[in-house]
Design a protein around this motif. Structure first.
Motif, mmCIF file in Angstrom:
data_model
loop_
_atom_site.group_PDB
_atom_site.id
_atom_site.type_symbol
_atom_site.label_atom_id
_atom_site.label_comp_id
_atom_site.label_asym_id
_atom_site.label_seq_id
_atom_site.Cartn_x
_atom_site.Cartn_y
_atom_site.Cartn_z
ATOM 1 N N SER A 1 -15.483 -19.915 -21.148
ATOM 2 C CA SER A 1 -16.516 -19.359 -20.268
ATOM 3 C C SER A 1 -16.119 -19.485 -18.803
ATOM 4 N N VAL A 2 -15.566 -20.641 -18.416
ATOM 5 C CA VAL A 2 -15.180 -20.840 -17.018
ATOM 6 C C VAL A 2 -14.058 -19.886 -16.620
ATOM 7 N N VAL A 3 -13.051 -19.765 -17.481
ATOM 8 C CA VAL A 3 -11.920 -18.890 -17.155
ATOM 9 C C VAL A 3 -12.344 -17.426 -17.121
ATOM 10 N N VAL A 4 -13.215 -17.005 -18.055
ATOM 11 C CA VAL A 4 -13.670 -15.612 -18.083
ATOM 12 C C VAL A 4 -14.470 -15.282 -16.825
ATOM 13 N N VAL A 5 -15.359 -16.173 -16.406
ATOM 14 C CA VAL A 5 -16.156 -15.930 -15.206
ATOM 15 C C VAL A 5 -15.261 -15.878 -13.971
ATOM 16 N N ALA A 6 -14.331 -16.831 -13.851
ATOM 17 C CA ALA A 6 -13.449 -16.872 -12.684
ATOM 18 C C ALA A 6 -12.559 -15.641 -12.628
ATOM 19 N N TRP A 7 -11.995 -15.249 -13.776
ATOM 20 C CA TRP A 7 -11.131 -14.070 -13.777
ATOM 21 C C TRP A 7 -11.931 -12.795 -13.503
ATOM 22 N N SER A 8 -13.145 -12.705 -14.005
ATOM 23 C CA SER A 8 -13.980 -11.529 -13.751
ATOM 24 C C SER A 8 -14.251 -11.375 -12.254
ATOM 25 N N CYS A 9 -14.555 -12.487 -11.585
ATOM 26 C CA CYS A 9 -14.795 -12.440 -10.132
ATOM 27 C C CYS A 9 -13.530 -11.994 -9.400
ATOM 28 N N ALA A 10 -12.379 -12.527 -9.810
ATOM 29 C CA ALA A 10 -11.125 -12.150 -9.166
ATOM 30 C C ALA A 10 -10.805 -10.677 -9.399
ATOM 31 N N PHE A 11 -11.019 -10.202 -10.615
ATOM 32 C CA PHE A 11 -10.721 -8.805 -10.934
ATOM 33 C C PHE A 11 -11.637 -7.852 -10.166
ATOM 34 N N ILE A 12 -12.920 -8.192 -10.062
ATOM 35 C CA ILE A 12 -13.861 -7.356 -9.307
ATOM 36 C C ILE A 12 -13.475 -7.325 -7.833
ATOM 37 N N ALA A 13 -13.115 -8.489 -7.278
ATOM 38 C CA ALA A 13 -12.701 -8.541 -5.870
ATOM 39 C C ALA A 13 -11.468 -7.672 -5.640
ATOM 40 N N ALA A 14 -10.516 -7.704 -6.577
ATOM 41 C CA ALA A 14 -9.308 -6.890 -6.444
ATOM 42 C C ALA A 14 -9.637 -5.398 -6.522
ATOM 43 N N CYS A 15 -10.507 -5.013 -7.454
ATOM 44 C CA CYS A 15 -10.881 -3.599 -7.582
ATOM 45 C C CYS A 15 -11.595 -3.103 -6.320
ATOM 46 N N LEU A 16 -12.472 -3.925 -5.759
ATOM 47 C CA LEU A 16 -13.154 -3.547 -4.519
ATOM 48 C C LEU A 16 -12.153 -3.415 -3.376
ATOM 49 N N ARG A 17 -11.162 -4.270 -3.366
ATOM 50 C CA ARG A 17 -10.122 -4.155 -2.344
ATOM 51 C C ARG A 17 -9.375 -2.833 -2.469
ATOM 52 N N PHE A 18 -8.971 -2.492 -3.695
ATOM 53 C CA PHE A 18 -8.227 -1.256 -3.899
ATOM 54 C C PHE A 18 -9.074 -0.040 -3.511
ATOM 55 N N TYR A 19 -10.368 -0.070 -3.840
ATOM 56 C CA TYR A 19 -11.249 1.028 -3.460
ATOM 57 C C TYR A 19 -11.370 1.122 -1.943
ATOM 58 N N THR A 20 -11.555 -0.019 -1.291
ATOM 59 C CA THR A 20 -11.714 -0.017 0.166
ATOM 60 C C THR A 20 -10.466 0.501 0.852
ATOM 61 N N ARG A 21 -9.318 0.014 0.415
ATOM 62 C CA ARG A 21 -8.076 0.408 1.079
ATOM 63 C C ARG A 21 -7.666 1.845 0.744
ATOM 64 N N ALA A 22 -7.810 2.252 -0.494
ATOM 65 C CA ALA A 22 -7.314 3.565 -0.914
ATOM 66 C C ALA A 22 -8.299 4.686 -0.618
ATOM 67 N N ILE A 23 -9.587 4.439 -0.742
ATOM 68 C CA ILE A 23 -10.593 5.505 -0.611
ATOM 69 C C ILE A 23 -11.358 5.421 0.706
ATOM 70 N N LEU A 24 -11.833 4.237 1.029
ATOM 71 C CA LEU A 24 -12.728 4.104 2.172
ATOM 72 C C LEU A 24 -11.998 4.216 3.504
ATOM 73 N N VAL A 25 -10.939 3.452 3.690
ATOM 74 C CA VAL A 25 -10.226 3.482 4.977
ATOM 75 C C VAL A 25 -8.852 4.123 4.878
ATOM 76 N N ARG A 26 -8.420 4.445 3.672
ATOM 77 C CA ARG A 26 -7.170 5.179 3.451
ATOM 78 C C ARG A 26 -5.991 4.496 4.134
ATOM 79 N N SER A 27 -5.814 3.235 3.866
ATOM 80 C CA SER A 27 -4.692 2.482 4.440
ATOM 81 C C SER A 27 -4.045 1.601 3.380
ATOM 82 N N PHE A 28 -3.867 2.166 2.194
ATOM 83 C CA PHE A 28 -3.252 1.439 1.082
ATOM 84 C C PHE A 28 -1.793 1.165 1.435
ATOM 85 N N GLY A 29 -1.439 -0.110 1.537
ATOM 86 C CA GLY A 29 -0.107 -0.478 1.998
ATOM 87 C C GLY A 29 0.688 -1.278 0.992
#
Length: 399
Positions: free
Chosen positions: A28-56
């Motif tokens: 349970s601890v590992v699943v929750v921690a990894w889910s938070c990390a994966f969501i944060a990464a997906c939001l980052r990719f969306y922000t950089r690639a779609i929102l500000v268009r500065s995927f580097g």
């Protein structure tokens, strides 16, 4: 008094050690921690690639870190299904073999490559600040080189622990493995390297961020997020402690603390690395924007604009004009006449600016025709939110 002595697999007073399990807690601890990390990464990719268009490049390495992290997470699930959280002497031999094999692949995918790509991504992200001078860049590139070194070193130690490699999970005649003390020392070296780089990456950008011309709330937010790297340091220290105890551990499946804290360290590192990039997405919610009518200032995209400015002469100075509604930087306004520039800033109508080798500016109001190719023309649309303030970014171009 009833006896509490356990013989073999017998049940005494309703207690059977074969039924002891910690799997629910670990999983349970590992699943929750990894889910938070994966969501944060997906939001980052969306922000950089779609929102500000500065995927580097830093985002590319983060993608690789997440992909290898997914592989490590799958290995963790396999370990939990086949023996993690259960007492080792009650785990069937075939299931124990699966656990050891999955543990090996988890070490390769997560403890070496995922951590390595994560650290390189963080370093490249810090290079985007580009305000620390030559020493700042040299330190970051040194850290990148050091990360590559100990990542490859860890990978080699995992591969060479036993010959053949399958001897790590299935001992057959002729299998040769070096002693557990040496394996522990290699693990401690890798953990120490990860802790060192975590401390450096969490500390190095703090004075630079504080010197940025941003709202104090924004600077505090960025520093607090980067300080999340110290949680990764704490988890790395906990992992190192249990690596030391590895040699004397007799029930590694019931208490797999070293891989457990290693997984959490990676998850916390991904969250800490992705959170600062979410400012354009969360700025309005957390009131982090520099001005109510401005979207997040995209300094990386401004730098990309500078790369396309023609370089002639020994040096040029000028400005990048930013549309107050769209937040888009206008490319190519170099060395304008001060009075003319002031007049352009006061206008509420659209105008066209061009750049050529002379570094001068021509616009619609002057009636002059552009003397260069149309591809070099930048059109500034009318700004419906214009209120007499134009955000500019000064730049310097050296030959």
């Amino acid at each position: 008094m009833a006896s509490n002595v356990t013989v073999g697999n017998a049940t005494i007073n309703g207690y059977n050690p074969a039924n002891d399990t910690n799997v629910a807690t670990f999983l349970s601890v590992v699943v929750v921690a990894w889910s938070c990390a994966f969501i944060a990464a997906c939001l980052r990719f969306y922000t950089r690639a779609i929102l500000v268009r500065s995927f580097g490049k830093d985002d590319v390495f983060m993608v690789m870190a997440v992909l290898f992290g997914i592989g490590g997470f799958v290995c963790w699930i396999i370990c939990c299904k086949n023996g993690y959280g259960r007492r080792q002497r009650y785990v069937p031999r075939d299931e124990l073999s699966i656990v050891l094999e999955a543990q090996f692949y988890e070490s390769v995918l997560e403890a070496s490559f995922a951590f390595g790509f994560l650290k390189i991504s963080i370093a490249l992200s810090l290079l985007r600040l580009n305000r620390g001078g030559r020493w700042y860049k040299r330190i970051l590139w040194t850290l990148i080189g050091f990360t590559c070194f100990y990542t490859l070193f860890a990978f080699i130690t995992f591969l060479t622990f036993c010959r053949p490699i399958s001897g790590q999970w299935e001992r057959t005649p002729g299998t040769k493995c070096y002693n557990k003390e040496l394996y522990r020392d290699f693990g401690l070296f890798n953990a120490a390297c990860n802790i060192t780089t975590d401390v450096m990456f969490a500390t190095l950008p703090v004075p630079l961020i504080w010197s940025l011309q941003l709202q104090r709330r924004t600077r505090i937010y960025l520093i607090a997020i980067l300080s999340g790297g110290y949680f990764a340091v704490a988890l790395g220290v906990a992992k190192a402690v249990f690596i030391i105890a590895f040699v004397h551990e007799r029930d590694g499946t019931f208490r797999p603390w070293a891989p457990f804290f290693g997984a959490l360290q990676l998850d916390m590192g991904i969250i800490a690395a992705c959170a600062p990039t979410l400012r354009p997405l969360l700025g309005s919610l957390l009131k982090l924007s520099d001005h109510g009518n401005y979207k997040d200032a995209n300094y990386y995209r401004a730098g990309k604009a500078l790369d396309r400015i023609p370089k002639s002469g020994s040096e040029k100075r000028g400005y990048l004009r930013q549309n107050t509604a769209s937040g888009v930087f206008v490319e190519g306004l170099t060395s304008p006449d001060p009075e003319k520039w002031a007049a352009l800033n006061r206008e509420k109508t659209s105008f066209t600016a061009t750049v050529h080798n002379g570094g001068s500016v021509k616009d619609d109001a002057s009636g002059e025709k552009p003397s260069i190719d149309e591809d070099a023309i930048t059109h500034i649309p009318p700004d419906p939110d214009f209120k007499g303030i134009v955000k500019t970014t000064e730049f310097k171009v050296e030959k």
